[in-house]
Every structure is written in structure tokens, then in C-alpha cells.
Scaffold this motif. Structure first.
Motif, PDB file in Angstrom:
ATOM      1  N   ASP A  19       0.865  -1.163   0.000  1.00 34.41           N
ATOM      2  CA  ASP A  19       0.000   0.000   0.000  1.00 34.41           C
ATOM      3  C   ASP A  19       0.906   1.219   0.000  1.00 34.41           C
ATOM      4  O   ASP A  19       1.972   1.220   0.629  1.00 34.41           O
ATOM      5  CB  ASP A  19      -0.895   0.007   1.243  1.00 34.41           C
ATOM      6  CG  ASP A  19      -1.972  -1.063   1.160  1.00 34.41           C
ATOM      7  OD1 ASP A  19      -2.425  -1.357   0.036  1.00 34.41           O
ATOM      8  OD2 ASP A  19      -2.340  -1.615   2.214  1.00 34.41           O
ATOM      9  N   ALA A  21       1.560   5.623   0.019  1.00 28.65           N
ATOM     10  CA  ALA A  21       1.109   6.968   0.391  1.00 28.65           C
ATOM     11  C   ALA A  21       1.987   7.966  -0.349  1.00 28.65           C
ATOM     12  O   ALA A  21       3.169   8.118  -0.042  1.00 28.65           O
ATOM     13  CB  ALA A  21       1.217   7.185   1.899  1.00 28.65           C
ATOM     14  N   THR A  44      -3.383   8.097  -1.282  1.00 24.73           N
ATOM     15  CA  THR A  44      -3.074   6.703  -0.982  1.00 24.73           C
ATOM     16  C   THR A  44      -3.571   5.763  -2.083  1.00 24.73           C
ATOM     17  O   THR A  44      -4.610   5.994  -2.710  1.00 24.73           O
ATOM     18  CB  THR A  44      -3.683   6.270   0.361  1.00 24.73           C
ATOM     19  OG1 THR A  44      -5.109   6.422   0.322  1.00 24.73           O
ATOM     20  CG2 THR A  44      -3.116   7.105   1.500  1.00 24.73           C
ATOM     21  N   LEU A  94      -3.142   7.964   7.358  1.00 26.28           N
ATOM     22  CA  LEU A  94      -2.888   7.779   5.934  1.00 26.28           C
ATOM     23  C   LEU A  94      -1.494   7.220   5.670  1.00 26.28           C
ATOM     24  O   LEU A  94      -1.284   6.475   4.703  1.00 26.28           O
ATOM     25  CB  LEU A  94      -3.058   9.107   5.187  1.00 26.28           C
ATOM     26  CG  LEU A  94      -4.486   9.651   5.090  1.00 26.28           C
ATOM     27  CD1 LEU A  94      -4.478  11.070   4.532  1.00 26.28           C
ATOM     28  CD2 LEU A  94      -5.341   8.748   4.202  1.00 26.28           C
ATOM     29  N   ARG A  98       2.018   2.041   5.176  1.00 20.51           N
ATOM     30  CA  ARG A  98       2.175   2.279   3.746  1.00 20.51           C
ATOM     31  C   ARG A  98       3.603   2.701   3.427  1.00 20.51           C
ATOM     32  O   ARG A  98       4.299   3.247   4.273  1.00 20.51           O
ATOM     33  CB  ARG A  98       1.198   3.363   3.268  1.00 20.51           C
ATOM     34  CG  ARG A  98      -0.265   2.950   3.330  1.00 20.51           C
ATOM     35  CD  ARG A  98      -1.167   4.022   2.739  1.00 20.51           C
ATOM     36  NE  ARG A  98      -2.536   3.550   2.585  1.00 20.51           N
ATOM     37  CZ  ARG A  98      -3.504   3.743   3.465  1.00 20.51           C
ATOM     38  NH1 ARG A  98      -3.251   4.418   4.593  1.00 20.51           N
ATOM     39  NH2 ARG A  98      -4.715   3.281   3.268  1.00 20.51           N
TER      40      ARG A  98
END
Length: 229
Positions: A19, A21, A44, A94, A98
Motif C-alpha cells: 500500500d 502513500a 493513498t 494515511l 504504507r
């Protein structure tokens, strides 16, 4: 920055299963321990390149905003903005779990780490990918590796330079994302992304950030005429 290709599929290689950001900041200067973040943009993506979130805001630094002729963020524009402490929980959520992606990621990471330290918190970033370093490995034929130059080279329209809310879209496209209505893009070679994304970075503690142990002023108190410290 867009790497155009007829292949619009997100790669199925495990090297890309992170993942992400994507981050950009505008600041009052170049020294993270002294200067402050004035504007922040975070976008994101999931492990398949789909956008999962977006956040952007101006920030009241509580001090002189620095070179207004560069970033255009005047005291009047920043006066009603939140201070970082007010948005820190949302930004932290957020970034958490990530890979942080930015153009010259060291700069953005250092400023965010110091902002978190100022509010007695931690910047939840353990891995990051720098699109500037990535571009050096890929070696595009350009006079320099500035974000605007690379955007022009890859056919990405950059409407407002030095705008965190807009600049965060540049690394998004270079990183290999496809958004609704956008042209398909090709991702970087897996070995390049694997090398960059696996690099781990320590968190910055409050002591390392040299933040004096005093409470931050309330939102209405900061003076945008005083120097940052």
C-alpha cells in the motif's frame, strides 16, 4: 510524470504488493529542524494501484512563511488554516502501514517527522520510495530531474508548481497508477522498485528533532510575522 504504454494492467508481481502513500509538502524553508510545513498533500493507493484516499490542507506554521514568491502561500492565506497538531491523527492514519512515495523523499520525510515530533508524536513511516532516486536509476534523457522537467518529459501536465495539493499527482503517475479518464501508464522495472521500496528508515524521536519541551500555541495564537524556530 507518466510513462506511457499500451499496457494498462497493474503488475501482478509480489514486488508491487504494497500500500502506498504519495506525499508532497511545501515548506517555509529548507531546514526541517527550524522551518515548517505550510501545505501538505497525501494520496493513498492500494496494492493494485487503486486510489483509496486523498487529503490536502494548508497549515498555519505559527511563523513567517518564508519565500512567498516561490510557493505563493502568504500570511493571509495561512492565517485561517489548521496547525499541524489538528491534522496529525488524520495524516498519521494515511501514512501508517504504507510505503511513503515522494520526489526527493528525504526532504518530505524529514519535515513530516519533525512536525510529528513537535506535537509529541511519531511519524508512522518505516519504508519509503523516492521517485528522484528512481529516475536516476531509470535515466530519462532530460536536462535535470526536477519534478516539472520530468512531468514535461513524460507528458504530464503540471499546472501549479510548488503546490503540494497538485504536485502529489506527479509521483502518482510516475509510480504507475491509472486514474479514471487518465492515459494508461507503465510501471518502473520490478528490480528498481524492489530496491527502493525495501529500504527502511528509522523514526525520528522528539529528542532527535531537538524540539523544546513546551506546549504549542493554540490555533488563534500563532503570529505569521515571527521567524520560525
Amino acid at each position: 510524470m507518466a510513462l506511457l504504454s499500451s499496457n494498462s494492467k497493474w503488475p501482478t508481481l509480489p514486488d508491487y504488493f504494497h500500500d502506498w502513500a504519495l506525499v508532497d509538502v511545501e515548506t517555509s524553508g529548507l531546514r526541517p529542524g527550524r522551518d515548517r510545513v505550510l501545505s501538505l498533500g497525501v494520496l493513498t493507493l492500494d496494492a493494485h494501484g487503486r486510489q483509496t484516499g486523498e487529503f490536502s490542507t494548508l497549515l498555519n506554521p505559527g511563523c513567517d512563511p518564508g519565500p512567498v514568491h516561490v510557493h505563493g502561500l502568504t500570511p493571509a492565506r495561512l492565517a485561517g488554516a489548521p496547525i499541524f497538531e489538528e491534522v496529525a491523527p488524520q495524516v498519521g492514519a494515511l501514512l501508517s502501514s504504507r510505503v511513503l512515495v515522494a520526489h526527493n523523499a528525504q526532504f518530505d520525510y524529514d519535515f513530516l517527522a519533525h512536525e510529528f515530533a513537535r506535537v509529541r508524536s511519531w511519524g508512522p513511516v518505516s519504508r519509503r520510495l523516492c521517485t528522484l532516486a528512481l529516475s536516476r536509476l531509470v535515466g530519462p534523457v532530460t536536462p535535470d530531474l526536477k519534478l516539472g522537467t520530468l512531468a514535461a518529459h513524460y507528458g504530464v501536465r503540471q499546472e501549479r508548481a510548488h503546490d503540494a495539493q497538485h504536485d502529489v499527482a506527479g509521483p502518482r503517475r510516475s509510480h504507475g497508477c491509472r486514474t479514471a479518464g487518465a492515459k494508461p501508464v507503465r510501471v518502473m522495472p520490478p528490480s528498481v522498485v524492489r530496491t527502493a521500496a525495501r529500504h527502511r528508515y528509522p523514526l525520528v524521536s522528539r529528542a532527535a528533532a531537538r524540539v523544546p519541551p513546551r506546549p504549542l500555541p493554540v490555533r488563534a495564537s500563532p503570529s505569521l510575522a515571527s521567524p520560525c524556530r
